[in-house]
Design an enzyme around this catalytic site. Structure first.
Site, short mmCIF file in Angstrom:
data_model
loop_
_atom_site.label_atom_id
_atom_site.label_comp_id
_atom_site.label_asym_id
_atom_site.label_seq_id
_atom_site.Cartn_x
_atom_site.Cartn_y
_atom_site.Cartn_z
N HIS A 298 36.82 -28.14 12.76
CA HIS A 298 36.88 -29.49 12.19
C HIS A 298 35.50 -29.95 11.74
O HIS A 298 34.48 -29.29 11.98
CB HIS A 298 37.44 -30.48 13.22
N CYS B 80 36.01 -26.84 20.61
CA CYS B 80 36.24 -26.70 19.18
C CYS B 80 34.98 -26.20 18.46
O CYS B 80 33.90 -26.14 19.02
CB CYS B 80 36.67 -28.04 18.59
#
Length: 203
Positions: free
Chosen positions: A163, A179
């Site tokens: 992301h 992440c």
């Protein structure tokens, strides 16, 4: 513009920013905590880390990592803090600097794939994140305070994503709960090329 005018505008901007911070609602203050410097590693000598990252930030071939480039291929090199992308027809190759998980315990390696693409993602901390950081909000909608930035590629592993981030200090550092983060302009580009089914390998 004269120096006096520049000073006035700078002072006015500072005062407006200060007033906005004082008047900020509780949620805004909580989201600031999510995006604060405390969520990013601190280095005694940042130049050592930069040198190490640059030395390992190199182009790679896809063949040692994938059997083919069907649907495109994304390689996340956690040690060098870089994301590589090859298009299915191999006409496009991209290399992006990235943020990586804060600790080895939060790090996952192996094969997965993109299962969902979201522009303007919302964010909810995982139960373990809230356990570690009870002051964090339970939900942040799309926008400049969102830790997922402008775009997110959801992986088949629960809670794992590639992301963007609005906090550019995080790129090139250990700063995530698992992440992989990219500059917003880079995730926007990768988002446009990757598809549901794009294969992903984290090493």
């Amino acid at each position: 513009m004269s120096n006096d005018g520049l000073k006035f505008n700078t002072r006015r901007g500072f005062l407006a920013g200060s007033a906005a911070m004082i008047a900020a609602p509780a949620l805004a203050q909580e989201t600031a905590a999510v995006n604060s410097a405390s969520t990013t590693e601190s280095e005694r000598d940042l130049s050592e880390v930069v040198r190490r990252n640059i030395s390992s930030f190199r182009t790679l071939d896809w063949q040692p990592y994938f059997n083919n480039t069907r649907n495109g291929a994304i390689l996340v090199d956690i040690d060098s803090r870089a994301v590589h992308y090859w298009s299915e027809d191999e006409s496009i190759y991209k290399l992006y600097p990235s943020s990586v998980p804060l600790t080895q315990e939060l790090t996952r390696r192996g094969r997965t794939e993109v299962i969902r693409k979201v522009e303007g993602p919302s964010w909810r901390p995982t139960p373990s994140m809230l356990e570690r950081n009870p002051e964090w909000p339970e939900y942040i909608g799309p926008g400049p305070d969102n830790p997922l930035g402008t775009h997110a590629l959801y992986l088949s592993w629960t809670y794992y994503r590639i992301h963007g981030t609005h906090d550019t200090r995080k790129i090139g550092r250990r700063s995530s709960n698992g992440c992989i983060g990219l500059y917003n302009e880079h995730i926007s580009e990768l988002f446009s090329m990757a598809k549901v089914g794009t294969q992903v390998l984290l090493i």
